[in-house]
Structure formats: C-alpha cells, structure tokens
Design a protein around this motif. Structure first.
Motif, PDB file in Angstrom:
ATOM      1  N   GLY A 293      65.733  24.156  29.693  1.00  0.00           N
ATOM      2  CA  GLY A 293      66.642  25.118  29.580  1.00  0.00           C
ATOM      3  C   GLY A 293      67.878  24.586  29.969  1.00  0.00           C
ATOM      4  N   LYS A 294      68.195  23.282  30.062  1.00  0.00           N
ATOM      5  CA  LYS A 294      69.606  22.734  30.277  1.00  0.00           C
ATOM      6  C   LYS A 294      70.348  22.298  29.141  1.00  0.00           C
ATOM      7  CE  LYS A 294      68.607  20.974  34.832  1.00  0.00           C
ATOM      8  NZ  LYS A 294      68.151  19.875  35.727  1.00  0.00           N
ATOM      9  N   GLY A 295      69.561  22.283  27.949  1.00  0.00           N
ATOM     10  CA  GLY A 295      70.160  22.015  26.673  1.00  0.00           C
ATOM     11  C   GLY A 295      70.426  20.663  26.481  1.00  0.00           C
ATOM     12  N   ILE A 296      69.752  19.636  27.192  1.00  0.00           N
ATOM     13  CA  ILE A 296      70.196  18.102  27.027  1.00  0.00           C
ATOM     14  C   ILE A 296      68.964  17.320  26.403  1.00  0.00           C
ATOM     15  CG2 ILE A 296      71.780  18.478  28.837  1.00  0.00           C
ATOM     16  CD1 ILE A 296      69.637  17.045  31.070  1.00  0.00           C
ATOM     17  N   ALA A 297      68.049  17.981  26.187  1.00  0.00           N
ATOM     18  CA  ALA A 297      66.758  17.211  25.664  1.00  0.00           C
ATOM     19  C   ALA A 297      67.162  16.456  24.315  1.00  0.00           C
ATOM     20  CB  ALA A 297      65.710  18.237  25.665  1.00  0.00           C
ATOM     21  N   ASN A 298      66.787  15.412  23.861  1.00  0.00           N
ATOM     22  CA  ASN A 298      66.751  14.639  22.767  1.00  0.00           C
ATOM     23  C   ASN A 298      65.851  15.362  21.594  1.00  0.00           C
ATOM     24  OD1 ASN A 298      66.967  12.759  20.651  1.00  0.00           O
ATOM     25  ND2 ASN A 298      66.582  11.208  21.885  1.00  0.00           N
ATOM     26  N   PRO A 299      66.498  16.129  20.748  1.00  0.00           N
ATOM     27  CA  PRO A 299      65.632  16.624  19.694  1.00  0.00           C
ATOM     28  C   PRO A 299      65.154  15.706  18.469  1.00  0.00           C
ATOM     29  CG  PRO A 299      68.054  16.990  19.119  1.00  0.00           C
ATOM     30  CD  PRO A 299      67.827  16.300  20.401  1.00  0.00           C
ATOM     31  N   LEU A 300      65.633  14.510  18.617  1.00  0.00           N
ATOM     32  CA  LEU A 300      65.507  13.490  17.549  1.00  0.00           C
ATOM     33  C   LEU A 300      63.849  13.357  17.408  1.00  0.00           C
ATOM     34  CD1 LEU A 300      68.449  10.941  17.769  1.00  0.00           C
ATOM     35  CD2 LEU A 300      67.840  12.771  16.255  1.00  0.00           C
ATOM     36  N   ALA A 301      62.909  13.315  18.347  1.00  0.00           N
ATOM     37  CA  ALA A 301      61.410  12.830  18.145  1.00  0.00           C
ATOM     38  C   ALA A 301      61.147  14.183  17.356  1.00  0.00           C
ATOM     39  CB  ALA A 301      60.820  12.875  19.467  1.00  0.00           C
ATOM     40  N   THR A 302      61.448  15.295  17.727  1.00  0.00           N
ATOM     41  CA  THR A 302      60.607  16.396  16.932  1.00  0.00           C
ATOM     42  C   THR A 302      61.418  16.561  15.479  1.00  0.00           C
ATOM     43  OG1 THR A 302      60.973  17.510  19.003  1.00  0.00           O
ATOM     44  CG2 THR A 302      60.298  19.074  17.187  1.00  0.00           C
ATOM     45  N   ILE A 303      62.451  16.066  15.259  1.00  0.00           N
ATOM     46  CA  ILE A 303      63.265  16.194  13.880  1.00  0.00           C
ATOM     47  C   ILE A 303      62.449  14.857  13.090  1.00  0.00           C
ATOM     48  CG2 ILE A 303      65.173  15.474  12.612  1.00  0.00           C
ATOM     49  CD1 ILE A 303      66.815  16.910  15.022  1.00  0.00           C
ATOM     50  N   LEU A 304      62.167  13.907  13.639  1.00  0.00           N
ATOM     51  CA  LEU A 304      61.253  12.881  13.036  1.00  0.00           C
ATOM     52  C   LEU A 304      59.756  13.301  12.829  1.00  0.00           C
ATOM     53  CD1 LEU A 304      63.096   9.645  15.015  1.00  0.00           C
ATOM     54  CD2 LEU A 304      63.314  10.118  12.388  1.00  0.00           C
ATOM     55  N   SER A 305      59.376  14.095  13.691  1.00  0.00           N
ATOM     56  CA  SER A 305      58.032  14.541  13.368  1.00  0.00           C
ATOM     57  C   SER A 305      58.101  15.539  12.167  1.00  0.00           C
ATOM     58  CB  SER A 305      57.566  15.441  14.486  1.00  0.00           C
ATOM     59  OG  SER A 305      57.568  14.610  15.832  1.00  0.00           O
ATOM     60  N   ALA A 306      59.049  16.305  11.997  1.00  0.00           N
ATOM     61  CA  ALA A 306      59.328  17.126  10.829  1.00  0.00           C
ATOM     62  C   ALA A 306      59.327  16.149   9.657  1.00  0.00           C
ATOM     63  CB  ALA A 306      60.410  17.800  10.927  1.00  0.00           C
ATOM     64  N   ALA A 307      60.020  15.248   9.707  1.00  0.00           N
ATOM     65  CA  ALA A 307      60.097  14.063   8.613  1.00  0.00           C
ATOM     66  C   ALA A 307      58.478  13.689   8.059  1.00  0.00           C
ATOM     67  CB  ALA A 307      60.887  12.878   8.973  1.00  0.00           C
ATOM     68  N   MET A 308      57.625  13.328   9.468  1.00  0.00           N
ATOM     69  CA  MET A 308      56.404  12.886   9.040  1.00  0.00           C
ATOM     70  C   MET A 308      55.673  14.098   8.413  1.00  0.00           C
ATOM     71  SD  MET A 308      55.223  10.785  12.522  1.00  0.00           S
ATOM     72  CE  MET A 308      54.106   9.661  12.033  1.00  0.00           C
ATOM     73  N   MET A 309      55.830  15.200   8.833  1.00  0.00           N
ATOM     74  CA  MET A 309      55.304  16.580   8.258  1.00  0.00           C
ATOM     75  C   MET A 309      55.483  16.435   6.653  1.00  0.00           C
ATOM     76  SD  MET A 309      55.931  20.464   9.462  1.00  0.00           S
ATOM     77  CE  MET A 309      57.431  20.679   9.002  1.00  0.00           C
ATOM     78  N   LEU A 310      56.637  16.476   6.189  1.00  0.00           N
ATOM     79  CA  LEU A 310      57.154  16.418   4.907  1.00  0.00           C
ATOM     80  C   LEU A 310      56.327  15.159   4.228  1.00  0.00           C
ATOM     81  CD1 LEU A 310      60.621  16.856   5.489  1.00  0.00           C
ATOM     82  CD2 LEU A 310      59.449  18.673   4.227  1.00  0.00           C
TER      83      LEU A 310
END
Ligand code: IPM
Ligand code: MG
Length: 355
Positions: A287-304
């Motif tokens: 809820g603080k808006g400080i988490a790193n979204p890159l692992a999830t973004i890179l997971s989306a790349a793996m999904m593709l």
C-alpha cells in the motif's frame, strides 16, 4: 491469448497493475480477466482459491500472478490460508516445472551483498520440481506417537516422496533447458541421508544418458547452499526437488542484490504457465507504492515467451527494463547513491515509455 490476472495480496495488486500496463502498451491483443486469490479471496468468498478463480486459471493460456499471504492469516486453519491458493493452482494445473532464473543485471552489481567480481555476469537457472516432494506427500498430520524417542506424546509428520515419472519429467526439462545454455546441469540432492534423494540422483543419472552433450554433476544440498555464495558463477542449470528448490531459489535470488528483480515461470506439460515474481507479498510495504514492479514485468515477458509464443514482445520488455536501469531509475530495494529513486508507478511508467 487469454490471460488470467490474479494480483493476490500485499504488494501483489500494485506490481501486477504495472505489469498489466506494460502488456497493454504492446501492439498485441490480449483477453485479460482479473480474479481474487489468496487472502483477498478469503475475505470476499471465504476461500483462498474460489472455484471461479480456479476455473478462470484453468481456461486461460497463462496466469499472471502477484503474491499471496499476510501474517494476519497465520491463525487460520491451513486449508484457508492464502498460501493454499498458490499450492492449489500448482497442483490443479499440474505446474510441475518451476523456472527461477537468477540473473545479475550489469547496473545492479553493487546491490548484491557479495563482492562484485563474484556476481558480475551471473546467470543461473534454478529448475525446481513443484508438485511433489514433502510439500504434497501424503500421509501428513498430527497424531500421538506410538514409537520414536517419545512414544505416547503428540507428534507431527510430513512425507517426502518422489515417483520415477515425476523425477524423469523434471530431469528432461532441466537437460533440455541446459542445451539452450552452457550445457551443464547440477542436480541437487541429499542422497547421503535420504532414500527419496538417492532415488532422485539415480533417476536423474539415468535420464542424463539421453543427453550425452550435457555435463551432469551432483551436489548435496548443504554444499550447494555454500557453493552458491562462494562461487555462484560455477552453476548453470540447477535442478532439484520442491523443498530444496524453495530454499535455494531464495538464496540464489538474493545473490543478484534484490529478489525484487527476479521473475519465475511454473509450467505444465501443455505450455500453460503461471508467471509470478520470485518474491512474496511483502505486507510490511504493501500500500505504500514503493515495491519494485520489475520482477512482475519480467514475469510477463517470460509469459509471452513460454506460453503465448511472442518472443519478440518478450525481448522488447526485457530491453525496456535494461533501458530504465541504464537511465538510473531505482525503486527503494535497489537504490544506491547517485541513482534516481522512483516509486512503483513511476517505474512501471518508465518501462512503458522505454517500450
Ligand atoms: C515460493 C513460496 C511458496 C512455496 C509458498 C508461498 C507456499 O515460498 O513460491 O517459493 O513455498 O513454494
Ligand atoms: Mg519460497
């Protein structure tokens, strides 16, 4: 291309939100449907993996998953705890092969707690068996002991077990992955103590005969834990069971400086996959808006790449992530003096812009 979007708990909603924006910025058409999972699903429907969520996941080509769990659910009966959602998805979708790469991005060598020369250029792939072992082995439970050191007292027990086909199929996955890399597999076991892992070692060795071009070696898990921090670059593909893989993949992730950078894929035998960051729900920063979204973004790349057959789009996302790192943008977990601190949303927006 149908994607089930399951953000889950804690920082899950924040990071998955950014990955969805990145997917939407590609010139591809996806059908995305979001559902509750984990603690969020328990609050709304009384179960961490409601039937509707499971059905959606089964019907999709891929699942984009955030994270589940919060300390506040620790007192619930085990079947109702958030973690049961991810375990239930793995089991019901037959997601037996878990890919956890540990890659050190050039710009982040200083983020690691190890010396830069030990991890610069690091590129390990941990392949963790995901639907067997002591995680799922039956019987398990509590009872009054009839033997052991204290007969007549309460005890708890789990069962470590692996069948030949379970070991064979994950070994094939590992050897095939190694063929696309530097052709080395390290199988991690505890054959010196455990019957299950002597069998594991024997079966992996047999499967290895089908891959004469791939070098196979074996390592006890305690030694592997040590070698991972001593000389991590000696590893290429590591294949191991569910329990050891859980532990070693966290260790390997941290070699790279932040678990906030690492994606993962969990695949079944029909290319259907669940893609999630290697890290958890981090309730302390939710809820603080400080988490790193890159692992999830890179997971989306793996999904593709793995489930949606869009390798170019995967490469575009990976290149965009490298661009934002080169621009010096850093979330708190990878921040160092001289770089620019950004929040979750700003990092996602920067990746979209770099695309
Ligand atoms: C992981 C997690 C899970 C596991 C938990 C949340 C059940 O630690 O994906 O590594 O133990 O597999
Ligand atoms: Mg884990």
């Amino acid at each position: 291309m149908k994607i089930a979007v399951l953000p889950g708990d804690g920082i899950g909603t924040e990071i998955v939100g950014e990955a969805v924006k990145v997917l939407n910025a590609l010139d591809l058409r996806f059908e995305m449907e979001t559902a509750l999972v984990g603690g969020a699903a328990y609050e709304a429907h009384g179960h961490p993996l409601p039937d509707a969520t499971l059905k959606l996941a089964k019907e999709a080509d891929a699942v984009l998953f955030g994270a589940v769990g919060d300390w506040k659910y620790d007192q619930l009966d085990r079947p109702l705890r958030p973690e049961q959602a991810i375990l239930g998805l793995r089991k019901n979708l037959g997601l037996f092969a878990n890919f956890r790469p540990a890659i050190c991005f050039e710009q982040l060598v200083d983020a690691s707690s190890l010396k830069p020369e030990l991890i610069a250029g690091l590129d390990i792939l941990i392949i963790r068996e995901l639907t067997g072992d002591i995680y799922f082995g039956l019987p398990r439970g509590r009872r009054v002991a009839t033997d052991g050191h204290f007969p007549g007292t309460e005890e708890a027990f789990d069962t470590m077990r692996y069948s030949r086909p379970e070991i064979e199929r994950i070994a094939h996955v590992a050897f095939q992955a190694a063929r696309k890399r530097s052709k080395r597999v390290t199988s991690v076991d505890k054959a010196n103590v455990l019957e299950t892992f002597q069998f594991w070692k024997d079966v992996v060795t047999e499967v290895g005969k089908d891959y004469p071009d791939v070098a196979l070696d074996h390592m006890y898990v305690d030694n592997a834990a040590m070698q991972l921090v001593r000389a991590p670059k000696k590893f290429d593909v590591v294949v191991t069971g569910n329990m050891f893989g859980d532990i070693l993949s966290d260790e390997a992730a941290m070699l790279t400086g932040s678990i906030g950078m690492l994606p993962s894929a969990s695949m079944n035998s029909s290319q259907q996959g669940l893609y999630e960051p290697s890290h958890g729900s981090a309730p302390d920063i939710a809820g603080k808006g400080i988490a790193n979204p890159l692992a999830t973004i890179l997971s989306a790349a793996m999904m593709l790449r793995f489930s949606l057959n869009q390798p170019e789009a995967a490469e575009r996302i990976e290149a965009a992530v490298k661009t934002v790192l080169a621009q010096g943008l850093r979330t708190a977990d990878i921040f160092s003096p001289g770089t620019t601190r950004v929040n979750t949303h700003e990092m996602g927006a920067a990746v979209v812009k770099a695309l």
